[in-house]
Structures are given as C-alpha cells and as structure tokens.
Design a protein around this motif. Sequence first.
Motif, PDB file in Angstrom:
ATOM      1  N   THR A   1      89.761  29.448  39.339  1.00  0.00           N
ATOM      2  CA  THR A   1      88.535  28.612  39.396  1.00  0.00           C
ATOM      3  C   THR A   1      88.771  27.406  40.223  1.00  0.00           C
ATOM      4  O   THR A   1      87.964  26.959  40.952  1.00  0.00           O
ATOM      5  CB  THR A   1      87.829  28.722  38.186  1.00  0.00           C
ATOM      6  OG1 THR A   1      87.509  29.746  37.294  1.00  0.00           O
ATOM      7  CG2 THR A   1      86.700  27.620  38.162  1.00  0.00           C
TER       8      THR A   1
ATOM      9  N   GLU B   1      78.252  30.048  41.951  1.00  0.00           N
ATOM     10  CA  GLU B   1      77.669  28.713  41.899  1.00  0.00           C
ATOM     11  C   GLU B   1      78.318  28.031  43.161  1.00  0.00           C
ATOM     12  O   GLU B   1      77.488  26.925  43.527  1.00  0.00           O
ATOM     13  CB  GLU B   1      78.594  28.053  40.526  1.00  0.00           C
ATOM     14  CG  GLU B   1      78.054  28.350  39.384  1.00  0.00           C
ATOM     15  CD  GLU B   1      76.670  27.714  39.019  1.00  0.00           C
ATOM     16  OE1 GLU B   1      76.622  26.577  39.486  1.00  0.00           O
ATOM     17  OE2 GLU B   1      76.012  28.225  38.141  1.00  0.00           O
TER      18      GLU B   1
ATOM     19  N   ILE C   1      81.120  28.231  31.876  1.00  0.00           N
ATOM     20  CA  ILE C   1      81.491  29.647  32.627  1.00  0.00           C
ATOM     21  C   ILE C   1      82.279  30.320  31.486  1.00  0.00           C
ATOM     22  O   ILE C   1      82.091  31.440  31.076  1.00  0.00           O
ATOM     23  CB  ILE C   1      82.152  29.474  33.884  1.00  0.00           C
ATOM     24  CG1 ILE C   1      81.098  28.871  34.831  1.00  0.00           C
ATOM     25  CG2 ILE C   1      82.454  30.892  34.275  1.00  0.00           C
ATOM     26  CD1 ILE C   1      81.731  28.613  36.112  1.00  0.00           C
TER      27      ILE C   1
ATOM     28  N   ARG D   1      83.899  35.233  34.891  1.00  0.00           N
ATOM     29  CA  ARG D   1      84.201  34.157  35.002  1.00  0.00           C
ATOM     30  C   ARG D   1      84.415  33.704  36.557  1.00  0.00           C
ATOM     31  O   ARG D   1      83.768  32.694  37.019  1.00  0.00           O
ATOM     32  CB  ARG D   1      85.215  33.484  34.244  1.00  0.00           C
ATOM     33  CG  ARG D   1      85.194  33.542  32.857  1.00  0.00           C
ATOM     34  CD  ARG D   1      86.382  33.449  31.989  1.00  0.00           C
ATOM     35  NE  ARG D   1      87.300  32.183  31.950  1.00  0.00           N
ATOM     36  CZ  ARG D   1      88.330  31.808  31.828  1.00  0.00           C
ATOM     37  NH1 ARG D   1      89.081  32.662  31.043  1.00  0.00           N
ATOM     38  NH2 ARG D   1      88.595  30.508  31.752  1.00  0.00           N
TER      39      ARG D   1
ATOM     40  N   ILE E   1      80.867  34.187  38.632  1.00  0.00           N
ATOM     41  CA  ILE E   1      80.174  33.087  38.436  1.00  0.00           C
ATOM     42  C   ILE E   1      80.347  31.951  39.168  1.00  0.00           C
ATOM     43  O   ILE E   1      79.630  31.269  39.811  1.00  0.00           O
ATOM     44  CB  ILE E   1      79.995  32.762  36.791  1.00  0.00           C
ATOM     45  CG1 ILE E   1      79.523  33.989  36.234  1.00  0.00           C
ATOM     46  CG2 ILE E   1      79.197  31.498  36.615  1.00  0.00           C
ATOM     47  CD1 ILE E   1      79.305  33.978  34.506  1.00  0.00           C
TER      48      ILE E   1
END
Length: 206
Positions: A72, A21, A168, A14, A17
């Motif tokens: 994140t 991005e 995600i 996660r 990614i």
Amino acid sequence: MKVYDVEGFPNPARVRIALAEKGATDKVEFIPVDVMAGEHRTDAFKAKNPDAVVPCLELDDGSHISQCTAITEYIDGTFDGPLLTGRTPQERARISMMNLRAESGLLNAVGDYFHHATPGLGPDLETDQCAEWGNKRKDVATRTMAYLDSVLDENDFLAGDTFSMADITAFAGLAFADFAQIDIPANLTNLSAWRAKVSARPSVSG
C-alpha cells in the motif's frame, strides 16, 4: 505491475481497495493464485514471496514486494490520487500506528481464530492448529472492535478526519470477522456507522 492474489480474501482486498482509491486498478494485472490447491506454498511462488501468502506485488523490473502495508505504501507513492499514508510526519506516524492496531488486533486476530479454532481452509491447509490460541485471539478481536469504536467517537476515520490505510485494514478485518462469524457487538454503534460509511465509498462498493 502484477498483483498475485485471491479475489475476495481479506488481505488482497486491502490492496484492491487502495488501488481503487488511487484510481489505479487498471494499471496492474491481477494474477490469481490457487490457494486452496496450495499454489502459494510451491517453490515457484515462494521464490516471489518467501512468506508464502497473498498478495504479492511484482514490479516491472521483476522484483517483488509483499506484506500489505508495504504494498500500500508503494501504491500510495506511485500513483496520483488521495494520500492513504499521510502527508506530514505526524500524519504518517498516526496512520501507521492505527494501521498496526487494526492489523494486529483485528484482522490478524480474526485470522488466528479462523485458522486455529475453526475448520478454516480445510485439513489439507490447516495442519498446525491450536484451538486454545485461536479462541484467545477471538477475544482480542472483540476487544479491538471496542477500542476502534472509542476512537471513532472522536474522529470521522481511524486516524483522524481523512480516510487512510488504517481504515482499509480495519474494514478488511471486519469483513473477515463476518466470514469467521464474529459479530460486531450491538453497542458499538460508532464502528457500525463507520463501516456503513466506508462500504459506500466507490473503492469498496464499485
């Protein structure tokens, strides 16, 4: 910054990614943690992350952030690139809602099944199993797949028309489901099509 993780594990994926991005993969140093040898349960690692799990983000000032959603959010606010957590209060709330549903109902449910109702990571690490609980959580994961399929009947992505943190999390959850041998039911065509679309994103395929 440093990211302590295990490449290929669902929660570390996660974060990887999200970094991809944002075009920020080369802005961090990845530090492998030997989970199979129990390194994540050592006092040295728990001093960084008392949850004793990966991933864990270490900032330049020596402080640490754990939990994928929090990591994140930090990545999203630190680096340029497409926003993964929303712009407006409504967008942020919807993404947070769908992320929690994907995390609790899919990724964590699959994890509970894997760690409790299968051999998991082996007897040295799986020391407190409850197979009945694990199998109940497998049912939760399958029901969540059906729910996500219904959401995707009306939206391109899980929180609307834009790829987000929720996508995600769900994508990582389905990858974990593959590993745990929980198939996407054949009738969930929206979910399968969405998965193929996400798989083609450079952050995932590259």
